[in-house]
Scaffold this motif. Structure first.
Motif, mmCIF file in Angstrom:
data_model
loop_
_atom_site.group_PDB
_atom_site.id
_atom_site.type_symbol
_atom_site.label_atom_id
_atom_site.label_comp_id
_atom_site.label_asym_id
_atom_site.label_seq_id
_atom_site.Cartn_x
_atom_site.Cartn_y
_atom_site.Cartn_z
ATOM 1 N N UNK A 262 0.663 -1.300 -0.114
ATOM 2 C CA UNK A 262 0.171 -0.182 -0.003
ATOM 3 C C UNK A 262 0.657 1.312 -0.155
ATOM 4 N N UNK A 263 0.643 2.308 -0.833
ATOM 5 C CA UNK A 263 0.737 3.436 -0.829
ATOM 6 C C UNK A 263 0.165 4.530 -0.621
ATOM 7 N N UNK B 145 -7.216 4.895 6.126
ATOM 8 C CA UNK B 145 -6.919 6.432 6.145
ATOM 9 C C UNK B 145 -5.079 6.145 6.833
ATOM 10 N N UNK B 146 -4.119 7.599 6.802
ATOM 11 C CA UNK B 146 -3.079 7.879 6.613
ATOM 12 C C UNK B 146 -2.572 8.917 7.355
ATOM 13 N N UNK B 147 -3.376 10.022 7.945
ATOM 14 C CA UNK B 147 -3.798 10.667 9.132
ATOM 15 C C UNK B 147 -3.932 11.880 8.555
ATOM 16 N N UNK B 148 -3.462 13.048 9.487
ATOM 17 C CA UNK B 148 -2.876 14.389 8.375
ATOM 18 C C UNK B 148 -4.444 14.507 7.898
ATOM 19 N N UNK C 270 -5.283 8.828 1.678
ATOM 20 C CA UNK C 270 -4.915 7.562 2.112
ATOM 21 C C UNK C 270 -3.809 7.055 1.420
ATOM 22 N N UNK C 271 -3.642 5.670 2.130
ATOM 23 C CA UNK C 271 -3.094 4.866 2.008
ATOM 24 C C UNK C 271 -4.218 3.769 0.657
ATOM 25 N N UNK C 272 -3.325 3.576 -0.258
ATOM 26 C CA UNK C 272 -4.597 2.757 -1.037
ATOM 27 C C UNK C 272 -3.469 1.679 -1.474
#
Length: 302
Positions: free
Chosen positions: A179-180, A217-220, A241-243
């Motif tokens: 995931x990136x 979710x990636x935060x921020x 987000x991380x996908x």
């Protein structure tokens, strides 16, 4: 989990398009995707407005007329049968798409500032990349790719903001893994890009294909949280987000079309891997690419 970011087939339909995702409907700033279905002898006219577009045949061929130029796209039988040629059309133009035999055509778009010339992209110029190995193997058709960390893909076809690629994942494999994310601007490390995923699948003895798409979710302030079963014609919107992973069910090859654009001054695809899963890249040199790939290669230049 949010459902507004998963649009099952038919949910993003308008009178003109089988899929119609705009910056307004997606509630973001740049990326667009339309899927146009034309019957034999059909014709469609649209204004590009403040966006640049690539017309990409999904099935069938067409002519694209813009200004004083007419581009004849041979197209293909399906997204699983070969690389397609395509046409780039600029902002502030009127475009006519016509198809003698009918077909389905993706219009990948991005709001932009520069008005570049209309151009034809031959199938023979499309870099076909094998990414990952083992059950992470996938094929990427970089028809509208941009520079990425460590090098460049698809160099030579200029757009102002638009980034677009096709990914084919054999049944049972995982794509978009590790995931990136690309949801913040960090010079030289990460680009801020909105992204659209559009899916198609191979059937098996009449049974439609399916897969699964994860976004977390990636935060921020990112709250995009999706775990969706995806089928032919489905769309997933990724504002942040991380996908990944994008998982193809065994027995059903998965295709997705990625459309990306963002506010950065440079048109670049710079990503950050999820720290819990980034280690998987180090294992790839130990395993061969899935022998089912490439599904096809670009034709030889004439």
């Amino acid at each position: 989990m949010t459902t507004t970011h998963h649009l099952p087939a038919g949910k993003a339909t308008t009178d003109a398009y089988a899929v119609d995702v705009t910056p307004e409907s997606a509630d973001w700033g740049y990326s667009s995707l339309r899927v146009l279905e034309l019957p034999p002898g059909g014709r469609h006219v649209f204004d590009t407005g403040d966006s640049e577009w690539i017309v990409l045949p999904l099935s069938g061929g067409c002519t694209v007329a813009v200004g004083g130029d007419t581009f004849r796209l041979a197209g293909r039988e399906s997204v699983f049968s070969g690389v397609s040629d395509f046409a780039y059309v600029p902002r502030d133009a009127q475009v006519s798409i016509a198809s003698r035999d009918g077909g389905r055509f993706a219009l990948t778009g991005a709001r932009c500032a520069r008005r570049l010339p209309a151009r034809y992209g031959p199938a023979s110029s499309v870099p076909v990349e094998m990414r990952g190995t083992g059950n992470c193997s996938r094929q990427v058709n970089n028809f509208g790719a941009a520079a990425r960390a460590g090098g460049a893909d698809g160099q030579g076809f200029e757009c102002d903001k638009l980034i677009a690629v096709e990914v084919i994942t054999p049944g049972g494999n995982w794509s978009s893994f590790p995931p990136h994310k690309h949801d913040e601007h960090r010079p030289g490390e990460e680009s801020e890009l909105e992204e659209i995923y559009y899916f198609e699948f191979t059937a098996h003895e009449g049974t439609p294909g399916l897969g699964y798409q994860r976004v977390s979710p990636s935060g921020r302030g990112s709250n995009t949280d999706v775990l969706a079963e995806v089928r032919d014609g489905d769309v997933v919107l990724i504002p942040d987000g991380w996908h990944g992973p994008s998982m193809a069910a065994p027995g059903h090859d998965m295709y997705y079309l990625n459309v990306m654009a963002g506010p950065g001054a440079d048109r670049a695809w710079l990503i950050c891997d999820h720290p819990d899963h980034a280690w998987i890249r180090a294992t790839w040199p130990e395993r061969p690419v899935d022998p089912r790939l490439p599904l096809y290669t670009a034709p030889e230049k004439s």
